[in-house]
Design a protein around this motif. Structure first.
Motif, PDB file in Angstrom:
ATOM      1  N   ALA A   1       0.850  -1.194   0.000  1.00  0.00           N
ATOM      2  CA  ALA A   1       0.000   0.000   0.000  1.00  0.00           C
ATOM      3  C   ALA A   1       0.883   1.241   0.000  1.00  0.00           C
ATOM      4  CB  ALA A   1      -0.919   0.002   1.223  1.00  0.00           C
ATOM      5  N   PRO A   2       0.407   2.346  -0.559  1.00  0.00           N
ATOM      6  CA  PRO A   2       1.223   3.573  -0.585  1.00  0.00           C
ATOM      7  C   PRO A   2       1.400   4.165   0.807  1.00  0.00           C
ATOM      8  CG  PRO A   2      -0.998   4.010  -1.388  1.00  0.00           C
ATOM      9  CD  PRO A   2      -0.902   2.522  -1.220  1.00  0.00           C
ATOM     10  N   ILE A   3       2.449   4.947   0.953  1.00  0.00           N
ATOM     11  CA  ILE A   3       2.723   5.635   2.213  1.00  0.00           C
ATOM     12  C   ILE A   3       2.064   7.007   2.172  1.00  0.00           C
ATOM     13  CG2 ILE A   3       4.525   6.465   3.770  1.00  0.00           C
ATOM     14  CD1 ILE A   3       6.429   4.487   2.507  1.00  0.00           C
ATOM     15  N   ARG A   4       1.279   7.302   3.179  1.00  0.00           N
ATOM     16  CA  ARG A   4       0.616   8.600   3.244  1.00  0.00           C
ATOM     17  C   ARG A   4       1.571   9.663   3.779  1.00  0.00           C
ATOM     18  NH1 ARG A   4      -4.787   7.116   6.530  1.00  0.00           N
ATOM     19  NH2 ARG A   4      -3.172   6.192   7.866  1.00  0.00           N
ATOM     20  N   ASN A   5       1.415  10.867   3.263  1.00  0.00           N
ATOM     21  CA  ASN A   5       2.242  11.998   3.694  1.00  0.00           C
ATOM     22  C   ASN A   5       1.326  13.028   4.333  1.00  0.00           C
ATOM     23  OD1 ASN A   5       4.130  13.983   4.096  1.00  0.00           O
ATOM     24  ND2 ASN A   5       4.948  13.936   2.015  1.00  0.00           N
ATOM     25  N   ALA A   6       0.940  12.761   5.578  1.00  0.00           N
ATOM     26  CA  ALA A   6      -0.032  13.615   6.256  1.00  0.00           C
ATOM     27  C   ALA A   6       0.540  14.985   6.583  1.00  0.00           C
ATOM     28  CB  ALA A   6      -0.516  12.935   7.538  1.00  0.00           C
ATOM     29  N   ALA A   7       1.835  15.063   6.824  1.00  0.00           N
ATOM     30  CA  ALA A   7       2.450  16.336   7.207  1.00  0.00           C
ATOM     31  C   ALA A   7       2.941  17.136   6.006  1.00  0.00           C
ATOM     32  CB  ALA A   7       3.617  16.071   8.162  1.00  0.00           C
ATOM     33  N   ASN A   8       2.662  16.656   4.781  1.00  0.00           N
ATOM     34  CA  ASN A   8       3.115  17.329   3.555  1.00  0.00           C
ATOM     35  C   ASN A   8       4.622  17.588   3.582  1.00  0.00           C
ATOM     36  OD1 ASN A   8       0.497  17.436   2.432  1.00  0.00           O
ATOM     37  ND2 ASN A   8       0.036  19.293   3.602  1.00  0.00           N
ATOM     38  N   VAL A   9       5.356  16.580   3.976  1.00  0.00           N
ATOM     39  CA  VAL A   9       6.812  16.688   4.044  1.00  0.00           C
ATOM     40  C   VAL A   9       7.395  16.615   2.637  1.00  0.00           C
ATOM     41  CG1 VAL A   9       8.920  15.622   4.929  1.00  0.00           C
ATOM     42  CG2 VAL A   9       6.851  15.664   6.339  1.00  0.00           C
TER      43      VAL A   9
END
Length: 306
Positions: free
Chosen positions: A242-250
């Motif tokens: 599954a893809p890795i989410r970038n919640a912090a918009n890093v």
């Protein structure tokens, strides 16, 4: 000249810190639990879970021996203290000896409890039990992990005390005393932050470290964090289902070129702003286009007479 006990104390503190937080120099010299007790620990490739169960237990026990080791060393470094005769030693040393023996006793009892019923009480084995199916045990999960770890296509990153391992079905983090495990199909990985280092002592180049949270939908599995270099991010993604989410918009720099440009921009912003004197017009001689240059080069070198 320093007193022998002072010199020994400083040397032992440095040794203890290096033994607990093993630097690269200690690993190169083979001064690690894995290397010194390799015969008893067994091969990691042949029995990954069993190796780390024994390693974590032995590491905890050896760390509990460090306070007592200091007392025994002081018996030699400071013979005038008469520490071998406990009843004649100072009150402070008697209390320290009692405390160090208590720490060692707690460590021995803890390891003994862990080892009961084939290490079933060990925290790693309990963590594996959270993934066991009905009428199954942690040993079945351990067998699956051992099999996948022996494959050459696994993802592995980090130093031995904080290593990240991803196989076809599992996401694992090896730490000094434990082994965090999550099933790939049950977990979500999220980038929560990053740290930028202008120069890495190992690579002699800029470095970005990503912090990724691993959370499982299984309520019995505790979430944990992994850290890895941004240049390894793409390889990690390829191994995950599954893809890795970038919640912090890093902003993730996947190549060394991107890291260099980001570091270069950071240092450029640290320069002072050039105030153009009145009447001076920029000729734009350092640009390839007809636009006026927004950069002024100032020579700060001094002529040195040889």
């Amino acid at each position: 000249m320093d007193r022998p006990e002072t010199t020994f104390t400083l040397a032992y503190v440095v040794f203890a810190l290096c033994f607990v937080f093993t630097p690269n120099e200690f690993r190169s010299a083979g001064l690690t639990v894995q290397h010194i007790f390799s015969q008893w620990l067994g091969s990691e490739d042949m029995g990954f879970v069993q190796h780390h169960v024994r390693r974590s237990a032995l590491t905890a026990l050896l760390h509990c021996c460090l306070p007592l080791g200091y007392y025994l060393g002081m018996c030699v470094a400071a013979p005038d203290q008469d520490l071998l005769r406990v009843h004649r030693a100072a009150r402070g040393w008697q209390l320290y000896l009692g405390w160090s023996l208590s720490v060692l006793l707690v460590g021995c009892v803890l390891v003994f409890v862990w080892s009961r019923r084939g290490w079933e009480n060990h925290p790693i084995c309990k963590a594996l039990g959270a993934h066991a199916l009905l009428r199954s045990s942690w040993r079945a999960v351990a067998s699956s992990i051992n099999t996948e770890f022996r494959r050459i296509d696994k993802f592995s990153s980090g130093c031995p005390s904080a290593r990240v391992i991803v196989t076809d079905s599992w996401v694992m983090k090896v730490s000094t005393y434990s082994l965090h495990i999550a099933l790939q199909q049950d977990c979500h990985l999220t980038v929560t932050g990053s740290t930028q280092h202008s120069l890495s002592p190992e690579l002699n180049a800029p470095l970005q470290i990503l912090t990724i949270s691993v959370a499982s939908i299984n309520p019995r599995v505790q979430p944990f964090h992994i850290r890895l270099k941004s240049t390894e991010y793409a390889e990690l993604q390829e191994k995950l289902h599954a893809p890795i989410r970038n919640a912090a918009n890093v902003v993730i720099h996947l190549t060394m070129s991107e890291l260099f440009l980001e570091t270069f921009k950071t240092y450029v912003k640290m320069n002072a702003v050039y105030e153009c004197p009145s009447g001076q017009v920029s000729t734009g001689r350092f640009t390839r286009s007809s636009r006026i240059s927004m950069i002024h080069l100032v020579n700060v070198c001094r002529n040195v007479a040889l």
